[in-house]
Design a protein around this motif. Structure first.
Motif, short mmCIF file in Angstrom:
data_model
loop_
_atom_site.label_atom_id
_atom_site.label_comp_id
_atom_site.label_asym_id
_atom_site.label_seq_id
_atom_site.Cartn_x
_atom_site.Cartn_y
_atom_site.Cartn_z
N LYS A 298 -10.61 13.15 2.48
CA LYS A 298 -9.76 13.46 3.62
C LYS A 298 -8.68 12.38 3.67
CE LYS A 298 -13.56 15.42 6.35
NZ LYS A 298 -13.09 16.81 6.36
N VAL A 299 -7.43 12.80 3.84
CA VAL A 299 -6.32 11.84 3.84
C VAL A 299 -5.32 12.16 4.94
CG1 VAL A 299 -6.50 11.34 1.37
CG2 VAL A 299 -5.00 13.19 2.16
N LYS A 300 -4.51 11.15 5.27
CA LYS A 300 -3.31 11.34 6.07
C LYS A 300 -2.12 11.09 5.17
CE LYS A 300 -4.87 10.11 10.74
NZ LYS A 300 -4.66 9.16 11.88
N ILE A 301 -1.16 11.98 5.19
CA ILE A 301 0.05 11.82 4.40
C ILE A 301 1.24 11.76 5.35
CG2 ILE A 301 1.55 12.83 2.64
CD1 ILE A 301 -0.91 14.11 1.41
N GLY A 302 1.97 10.64 5.33
CA GLY A 302 3.08 10.46 6.26
C GLY A 302 2.61 10.43 7.70
N ASP B 54 1.27 4.44 -1.25
CA ASP B 54 2.33 4.46 -0.25
C ASP B 54 2.37 5.80 0.47
OD1 ASP B 54 3.03 1.93 -1.03
OD2 ASP B 54 4.65 2.59 -2.37
N GLY B 55 2.37 5.74 1.80
CA GLY B 55 2.47 6.95 2.61
C GLY B 55 1.18 7.76 2.69
N VAL B 56 0.11 7.26 2.09
CA VAL B 56 -1.17 7.99 2.09
C VAL B 56 -2.26 7.08 2.66
CG1 VAL B 56 -2.94 9.08 0.67
CG2 VAL B 56 -0.52 9.38 0.11
N HIS C 63 -8.89 1.58 4.33
CA HIS C 63 -8.64 2.91 3.75
C HIS C 63 -8.98 2.92 2.26
CE1 HIS C 63 -6.80 3.89 7.56
NE2 HIS C 63 -5.94 2.89 7.41
N THR C 64 -10.15 2.36 1.95
CA THR C 64 -10.63 2.32 0.57
C THR C 64 -12.07 2.83 0.51
OG1 THR C 64 -11.45 0.05 0.81
CG2 THR C 64 -9.19 0.33 0.02
N ALA D 70 -8.38 3.81 -8.55
CA ALA D 70 -7.77 5.13 -8.37
C ALA D 70 -6.88 5.07 -7.13
CB ALA D 70 -8.84 6.19 -8.21
N THR D 71 -5.58 5.12 -7.34
CA THR D 71 -4.62 5.05 -6.23
C THR D 71 -4.19 6.45 -5.85
OG1 THR D 71 -3.82 2.92 -7.04
CG2 THR D 71 -2.45 4.08 -5.43
N LEU D 72 -4.43 6.82 -4.59
CA LEU D 72 -4.11 8.16 -4.11
C LEU D 72 -2.63 8.25 -3.71
CD1 LEU D 72 -7.25 8.85 -1.86
CD2 LEU D 72 -6.95 9.24 -4.32
N LYS D 73 -1.93 9.23 -4.28
CA LYS D 73 -0.55 9.52 -3.92
C LYS D 73 -0.52 10.86 -3.18
CE LYS D 73 1.17 6.02 -6.34
NZ LYS D 73 2.00 4.92 -5.79
#
Length: 327
Positions: A260-264, A176-178, A236-237, A297-300
């Protein structure tokens, strides 16, 4: 005309006396000058649990094939012959290196074969035990017992290979949010996008020729790169995988993901996630030979949640048919 008739009848009479047809003559076993019989080999893996039957060993894969007298102890006895083979242009059909053909006297034999499922030669064996094995190698083992030369109706030794290493798969998903947007580096190259601390081969991790058993490692070694596939931009996997040696209980490899990720909705700098792999409890081995362990593996935003593992026999997995791995 009478003379001609008599001459033509002689070979026909000979065929009648011997009781051999032209087809039977063509099927006569191949022999050498010593009267020994040629033995040929094919290789596959049982994929019945995926309803795919058997899958032939891929072209270019090398293997060592050894012949022993039936019921010989491979530890105390020496192989009658042990030679290198490679699958040629026909998948599943082994051809002796440098055009070698195995010839054996009439009798009963046990055959053993070991392969790395690649163009790299199999490990060598002394008194039925291999040299020290390595991580990152898809070790295969097969046997064919009590094969009679030359009366076996198959006229060919079929080697049903089993996987003896361990495969780790990490399915990376966005929480969620990532949003996972990419790996740190290009996924197609060797890099540190994903690493694992694999089993330490030390001097004890070897294979027994008699049954293909690999002694589990008792510790971990320095991190090595995992294989990664490109990030799915829409879902996004991504996935990271690694082939390693069996590992004894109480040992937990550490996986590091550099992504590399986007958060919010906002781009973040390269982010590193670290997680510890825990295998189902076992009295003998944490990560057992021939198994595939799959984790999610779930990215938070500030951590990673690792769930699993699901465990299955590696040879049962769709998409894991015998295709040559990179040397």
């Amino acid at each position: 005309m009478k003379t001609t008739h008599l001459l033509l009848s002689i070979p026909l009479a000979l065929l009648a006396v011997t009781g051999c047809t032209s087809d039977e003559l063509q099927e006569k076993p191949q022999t050498n000058e010593k009267g020994e019989y040629a033995v040929h080999f094919s290789g596959n893996m049982d994929m019945t649990l995926t309803k795919a039957g058997t899958t032939d060993v891929a072209t270019g894969v090398k293997a060592t094939i050894s012949a022993y007298t039936k019921d010989d102890d491979v530890i105390s006895k020496t192989a009658i012959v042990s030679k290198g083979y490679t699958v040629g242009i026909t998948a599943g059909a082994f051809v002796g290196d440098e055009s070698y053909v195995m010839y054996l006297p009439k009798g009963d034999y046990d055959f053993y074969s070991v392969s790395t499922n690649s163009a790299t030669a199999a490990p060598t064996f002394i008194s039925g035990v291999s040299t020290v094995l390595a991580n990152g190698v898809d070790y295969l083992w097969a046997t064919s017992a009590n094969f009679n030369v030359p009366t076996n109706t198959n006229k060919e030794v079929t080697l049903a290979f089993q996987r003896k290493a361990v495969k780790i798969i990490i399915n990376v998903v966005s929480g969620d949010g990532v949003e996972l947007t990419g790996w740190k580096a290009t996924a197609a190259t060797d890099n540190d996008n994903a690493t694992i601390t694999p089993p330490d081969p030390s001097t004890t991790v070897k294979m027994a020729l008699a049954n293909g058993t690999i002694t589990p490692a008792t510790g971990l070694t320095t991190a090595e790169n995992m294989k990664t596939v490109a990030v799915d931009a829409s879902a996004h996997t991504a996935t990271a995988s690694y082939i390693m040696l069996p590992l004894g209980s109480g040992q937990n490899p550490i996986v590091t993901l550099n992504v590399k990720v986007k958060i919010g909705g906002r781009d973040e700098a390269d982010k590193q996630y670290t997680a510890t792999l825990t295998a189902p409890s076992s009295t003998s081995s944490a990560f057992q030979s021939g198994n595939q362990y799959t984790y999610t593996a779930t990215l938070k935003a500030n951590k990673i949640e690792l769930t699993g593992a699901t465990v299955a026999n590696w040879s049962e997995q769709t998409g894991d048919a015998l295709t040559p791995t990179e040397p």
